[in-house]
Design an enzyme around this catalytic site. Structure first.
Site, short mmCIF file in Angstrom:
data_model
loop_
_atom_site.label_atom_id
_atom_site.label_comp_id
_atom_site.label_asym_id
_atom_site.label_seq_id
_atom_site.Cartn_x
_atom_site.Cartn_y
_atom_site.Cartn_z
N ASP A 81 0.90 -0.96 -0.20
CA ASP A 81 -0.16 -0.07 -0.22
C ASP A 81 0.81 1.37 0.03
O ASP A 81 0.20 2.34 -0.10
CB ASP A 81 -0.96 0.12 1.27
CG ASP A 81 -0.45 -0.22 2.41
OD1 ASP A 81 0.58 -0.92 2.64
OD2 ASP A 81 -0.89 0.31 3.51
N ASP A 224 3.96 4.25 8.43
CA ASP A 224 3.20 3.14 9.19
C ASP A 224 3.99 3.11 10.40
O ASP A 224 5.39 2.78 10.62
CB ASP A 224 3.20 1.76 8.51
CG ASP A 224 2.01 1.86 7.55
OD1 ASP A 224 1.42 2.94 7.11
OD2 ASP A 224 1.84 0.90 6.85
ZN ZN Z 1 0.38 0.66 5.24
ZN ZN Z 2 3.00 -1.45 6.42
#
Ligand code: ZN
Ligand code: ZN
Length: 320
Positions: A81, A224
């Site tokens: 992602d 993240d």
């Molecule tokens: Zn992510």
């Molecule tokens: Zn990640």
């Protein structure tokens, strides 16, 4: 159905415009409300792209920023992602006859991965593509600003980035200059550039005619991460902190297990860092509305918003 674009803050500062365009704000996988992570930071005419999830080039086409103005790309980590949009974007730039080089930065393994991606299928680039492996503590000096690199706390090697604009010289005091007998013209420009000049046998230093220097702007993207000290330190005094806010606290255990932050934790990080504003991103596809996300972060940090895809935030220069 894509939401309409919003401008959160009008630019009223000096120098180059610094505009953050949230091309994709969702985590994990694309959903009908949000695309996956990609943030374009436009500084003057060039774009720094932070992450490049699948479909980023189409998000660019729906925004006011041309994907061709991307000059530097910083990938936080290699979960899909955050990077699967790279091959498509790079190949579309080729088809648009790009001539300018592009630099792609990311954690260890970036060069190898780019070698692989650029050799997938039949593709012969007509412009220079340079990839770089970064480590926490690195500083990438670019035109008028630099990018600082810190470690994020995720399930795989992951970096956080701070875009830090250089300080600008203070305001030029024309009255003081006239009093010192400096003629208008090239000597003004030299003093503004920080050079000492000579007028009628007298040395005049820039501090005699310039006000205090004006602090550059700072935009930080956590990628993240769990809440962590290195990101808090990186985000110290940031004008805008863009932080992982994948889940609400009711799902705190899942957030922790998968190396993410809750909205409450993102608010706490922004508060500890002394940031001016907080954007909540990487929201789980399970949330169709952002109000609850903002409400939770607001408990510890009032200047918070949860951008939708294609929203913009214009970073204003403030005198610090
Ligand atoms: Zn992510
Ligand atoms: Zn990640």
């Amino acid at each position: 159905m894509f939401l309409t674009q919003k401008v959160f803050l009008e630019y009223t500062g000096i120098g180059a415009t610094m505009r953050v365009v949230f091309l994709g704000t969702g985590g994990t996988y694309p959903c009908t409300e949000r695309n996956v992570m990609a943030i374009a930071v436009q500084i003057d005419k060039d774009v720094v792209l932070l992450d490049c999830g699948e479909g980023t080039q189409r998000q660019f086409m729906k925004s006011n920023v041309s994907f061709m103005s991307t000059r530097w790309i910083f990938i936080t980590h290699y979960h899909g992602d955050h990077f699967l949009g790279l091959p498509g974007l790079i190949q579309s730039m080729n088809l648009n006859d790009r001539k300018r080089a592009i630099d792609i930065f990311g954690p260890a393994g970036t060069r190898d991965l780019m070698d692989f991606l650029l050799n997938a299928g039949h593709f012969a680039p007509c412009y220079e593509i340079v990839s770089h492996d970064l480590e926490p503590g690195d500083e990438v000096a670019l035109e008028g600003f630099s990018v600082l690199v810190a470690k994020a706390d995720h399930t795989v090697p992951s970096l956080a980035y701070a875009i830090v604009e250089k300080d600008s010289p203070g305001r030029f005091d024309t009255k003081k200059a006239a009093d010192l007998g400096i003629p208008e013209g090239p000597l003004f420009r030299r003093l503004q550039r920080g050079e000492t000049v000579e007028v009628g046998g007298k040395r005049i230093t820039p501090d005699q005619v310039l006000g205090p220097s004006r602090k550059g702007r700072k935009v930080v993207y956590s990628g993240d991460t769990r809440p962590c000290k290195s990101v808090i330190e990186l985000a110290a005094d940031a004008d805008l902190l863009i932080h992982d806010a994948t889940l609400l606290s009711s799902e705190g255990e899942i957030a922790s297990d998968f190396g993410h932050s809750t909205c409450k934790e993102a608010g706490e990080v922004a508060k500890m860092a002394g940031a001016r504003a907080l954007a909540l991103v990487h929201c789980s596809p399970r949330y169709k509305e952002q109000a609850a996300l903002v409400e939770e972060a607001k408990a510890s940090f009032p200047d918070v918003f949860a951008p939708s895809d294609l929203d913009e935030y214009v970073v204003k220069r403030v005198q610090k």
